[in-house]
Design a protein around this motif. Structure first.
Motif, PDB file in Angstrom:
ATOM      1  N   LEU A 117       0.824  -1.210   0.000  1.00  0.00           N
ATOM      2  CA  LEU A 117       0.000   0.000   0.000  1.00  0.00           C
ATOM      3  C   LEU A 117       0.858   1.259   0.000  1.00  0.00           C
ATOM      4  CD1 LEU A 117      -2.984  -0.703   2.439  1.00  0.00           C
ATOM      5  CD2 LEU A 117      -2.928  -0.846  -0.049  1.00  0.00           C
ATOM      6  N   GLU A 118       2.056   1.173   0.569  1.00  0.00           N
ATOM      7  CA  GLU A 118       2.941   2.327   0.639  1.00  0.00           C
ATOM      8  C   GLU A 118       3.281   2.846  -0.755  1.00  0.00           C
ATOM      9  OE1 GLU A 118       5.282   4.996   3.129  1.00  0.00           O
ATOM     10  OE2 GLU A 118       3.535   3.706   3.377  1.00  0.00           O
ATOM     11  N   SER A 119       3.200   1.995  -1.769  1.00  0.00           N
ATOM     12  CA  SER A 119       3.551   2.403  -3.131  1.00  0.00           C
ATOM     13  C   SER A 119       2.354   2.924  -3.921  1.00  0.00           C
ATOM     14  CB  SER A 119       4.195   1.228  -3.883  1.00  0.00           C
ATOM     15  OG  SER A 119       3.276   0.150  -3.989  1.00  0.00           O
ATOM     16  N   LEU A 120       1.153   2.899  -3.333  1.00  0.00           N
ATOM     17  CA  LEU A 120      -0.033   3.418  -4.012  1.00  0.00           C
ATOM     18  C   LEU A 120      -0.146   4.925  -3.818  1.00  0.00           C
ATOM     19  CD1 LEU A 120      -2.757   0.791  -2.998  1.00  0.00           C
ATOM     20  CD2 LEU A 120      -1.373   0.828  -5.078  1.00  0.00           C
ATOM     21  N   SER A 121      -0.931   5.557  -4.681  1.00  0.00           N
ATOM     22  CA  SER A 121      -1.236   6.974  -4.488  1.00  0.00           C
ATOM     23  C   SER A 121      -2.166   7.116  -3.279  1.00  0.00           C
ATOM     24  CB  SER A 121      -1.917   7.546  -5.732  1.00  0.00           C
ATOM     25  OG  SER A 121      -3.262   7.067  -5.823  1.00  0.00           O
ATOM     26  N   PRO A 122      -2.219   8.302  -2.653  1.00  0.00           N
ATOM     27  CA  PRO A 122      -3.108   8.482  -1.500  1.00  0.00           C
ATOM     28  C   PRO A 122      -4.566   8.123  -1.789  1.00  0.00           C
ATOM     29  CG  PRO A 122      -1.557  10.296  -1.601  1.00  0.00           C
ATOM     30  CD  PRO A 122      -1.345   9.479  -2.854  1.00  0.00           C
ATOM     31  N   LEU A 123      -5.082   8.490  -2.951  1.00  0.00           N
ATOM     32  CA  LEU A 123      -6.478   8.175  -3.268  1.00  0.00           C
ATOM     33  C   LEU A 123      -6.671   6.680  -3.493  1.00  0.00           C
ATOM     34  CD1 LEU A 123      -7.683  11.104  -5.564  1.00  0.00           C
ATOM     35  CD2 LEU A 123      -8.401  10.586  -3.221  1.00  0.00           C
ATOM     36  N   GLU A 124      -5.734   6.032  -4.178  1.00  0.00           N
ATOM     37  CA  GLU A 124      -5.824   4.583  -4.366  1.00  0.00           C
ATOM     38  C   GLU A 124      -5.817   3.871  -3.021  1.00  0.00           C
ATOM     39  OE1 GLU A 124      -3.556   4.036  -8.705  1.00  0.00           O
ATOM     40  OE2 GLU A 124      -2.437   3.976  -6.825  1.00  0.00           O
ATOM     41  N   ARG A 147     -15.495  12.268  -5.455  1.00  0.00           N
ATOM     42  CA  ARG A 147     -15.119  11.810  -6.784  1.00  0.00           C
ATOM     43  C   ARG A 147     -16.325  11.100  -7.396  1.00  0.00           C
ATOM     44  NH1 ARG A 147     -11.329  14.344  -5.333  1.00  0.00           N
ATOM     45  NH2 ARG A 147      -9.110  14.095  -5.813  1.00  0.00           N
ATOM     46  N   GLY A 148     -16.337  10.960  -8.713  1.00  0.00           N
ATOM     47  CA  GLY A 148     -17.394  10.210  -9.356  1.00  0.00           C
ATOM     48  C   GLY A 148     -17.253   8.726  -9.056  1.00  0.00           C
ATOM     49  N   GLU A 149     -18.363   8.009  -9.087  1.00  0.00           N
ATOM     50  CA  GLU A 149     -18.305   6.581  -8.775  1.00  0.00           C
ATOM     51  C   GLU A 149     -17.455   5.831  -9.788  1.00  0.00           C
ATOM     52  OE1 GLU A 149     -21.297   2.749  -8.131  1.00  0.00           O
ATOM     53  OE2 GLU A 149     -22.102   4.801  -8.001  1.00  0.00           O
ATOM     54  N   ALA A 150     -17.533   6.216 -11.063  1.00  0.00           N
ATOM     55  CA  ALA A 150     -16.731   5.537 -12.090  1.00  0.00           C
ATOM     56  C   ALA A 150     -15.237   5.721 -11.801  1.00  0.00           C
ATOM     57  CB  ALA A 150     -17.074   6.074 -13.474  1.00  0.00           C
ATOM     58  N   LEU A 155      -9.991   3.600  -9.552  1.00  0.00           N
ATOM     59  CA  LEU A 155      -8.972   3.621  -8.503  1.00  0.00           C
ATOM     60  C   LEU A 155      -8.909   2.280  -7.785  1.00  0.00           C
ATOM     61  CD1 LEU A 155      -9.677   7.152  -6.992  1.00  0.00           C
ATOM     62  CD2 LEU A 155      -7.553   6.448  -8.105  1.00  0.00           C
ATOM     63  N   ALA A 156     -10.074   1.717  -7.484  1.00  0.00           N
ATOM     64  CA  ALA A 156     -10.129   0.423  -6.804  1.00  0.00           C
ATOM     65  C   ALA A 156      -9.527  -0.669  -7.668  1.00  0.00           C
ATOM     66  CB  ALA A 156     -11.572   0.076  -6.448  1.00  0.00           C
ATOM     67  N   GLY A 157      -9.807  -0.630  -8.976  1.00  0.00           N
ATOM     68  CA  GLY A 157      -9.260  -1.628  -9.884  1.00  0.00           C
ATOM     69  C   GLY A 157      -7.748  -1.556  -9.968  1.00  0.00           C
TER      70      GLY A 157
END
Length: 294
Positions: A117-124, A147-150, A155-157
């Motif tokens: 997780l440390e390598s992900l962006s803050p939003l991801e 943010r929009g749901e899409a 981001l989740a993907g």
């Protein structure tokens, strides 16, 4: 809402807020700071329009954690040697009675996951924590992050793909992990190199976190030929009044090593197919303070 009632409501949700903040930040002090800031906003703000306190508080905490992550990255912090999250004693207690749910929570707070997780962006990172650890629907996460749901689904993907590619798969049976941890500790303290080597997987990894403030490998060690002798050499070093204590740390069994009654290090094993796949050792004294009374 009276001040006492506001306090009661906040304290009811504090464990969840701390869980969100810690998973995002990997540092207890930072997580506690974020939760304290959430409390100040809750206690000093207008709560008349808040219908769902938990959702509101999680939203505030998540946004504060995202801001804190951006500040940390913008400072360009450097860390000496491998980085591991600050060890956190986990006790889900009666608030999480379901075994499957406990397993999910334990997995999302594990060293292996938090390192990735440390390598992900803050939003991801925020989307992953809210979705995978706490089960929030995408629409609600989108509202929390504005943010929009899409976009949240994307981001989740990306976060899930990143985790799947980089996170190794380990057995989660706590009984097996505890048994192997006990046998590992006995072999190391007895100087049994043969017994120790027999427990190590062919692709075993040792990650030592000292922050440059204690003795630990400054690079990840890989292979039994490197890990075994290092562990035996470390065990043979003279340490005054050495003692050990078993704890549940980051969702799994771990050993707190004490010298003269004070935390010296904490280690935890990840297990696959009955062998040690990864060994995490934390010796940075700044990360051991919270374990002094564990």
């Amino acid at each position: 809402m009276a001040t006492e009632t506001a306090t009661d409501v906040f304290e009811e949700h504090r464990p969840v807020l701390l869980g969100v903040a810690y998973r995002m930040l990997g540092r207890l002090a930072d997580a506690e700071d974020v939760v304290q800031e959430a409390w100040l906003r809750w206690s000093g703000g207008d709560r008349s329009g808040v219908r769902e306190p938990r959702g509101y508080l999680v939203r505030v905490t998540t946004r504060l954690a995202v801001d804190r992550l951006r500040q940390i990255k913008s400072r360009g912090e450097t860390y000496v040697g491998p980085w591991l999250p600050e060890p956190c004693v986990t006790d889900f207690g009666d608030t999480v009675p379901d075994t499957a749910e406990r397993a999910v929570l334990a997995d999302t707070v594990s060293f292996a996951v938090l390192v990735v997780l440390e390598s992900l962006s803050p939003l991801e990172r925020a989307v992953f924590v809210l979705r995978e650890a706490f089960g929030y629907p995408y629409a609600e996460i989108a509202a929390m992050l504005e943010r929009g749901e899409a976009a949240v689904r994307q981001l989740a993907g990306r976060a899930r793909k990143h985790l799947d590619e980089r996170r190794p798969r380990f057995d989660v049976d706590p009984v097996q992990r505890r048994d192997l941890t006990e046998r590992f500790l006995a072999a190391a303290t007895d100087g049994d190199l043969e017994g120790l080597m027999a427990m190590l997987a062919p692709d075993v990894r040792l990650v030592g976190d000292s922050g440059g403030k204690s003795r630990a490998p400054l690079r990840v060690l890989e292979s039994p030929a490197k890990v075994g002798p290092f562990l035996l050499g470390a065990a043979r070093k003279s340490v005054p009044d050495l003692s050990f204590r078993f704890l549940e740390v980051n969702g799994g069994p771990a050993v707190l090593v004490l010298s003269g009654g004070k935390p010296d290090s904490v280690f935890q094993l990840d297990v696959a197919d009955g062998r040690i796949q990864s060994l995490y050792i934390i010796r940075n004294p700044d990360k051991l303070r919270s374990l002094a009374d564990a």
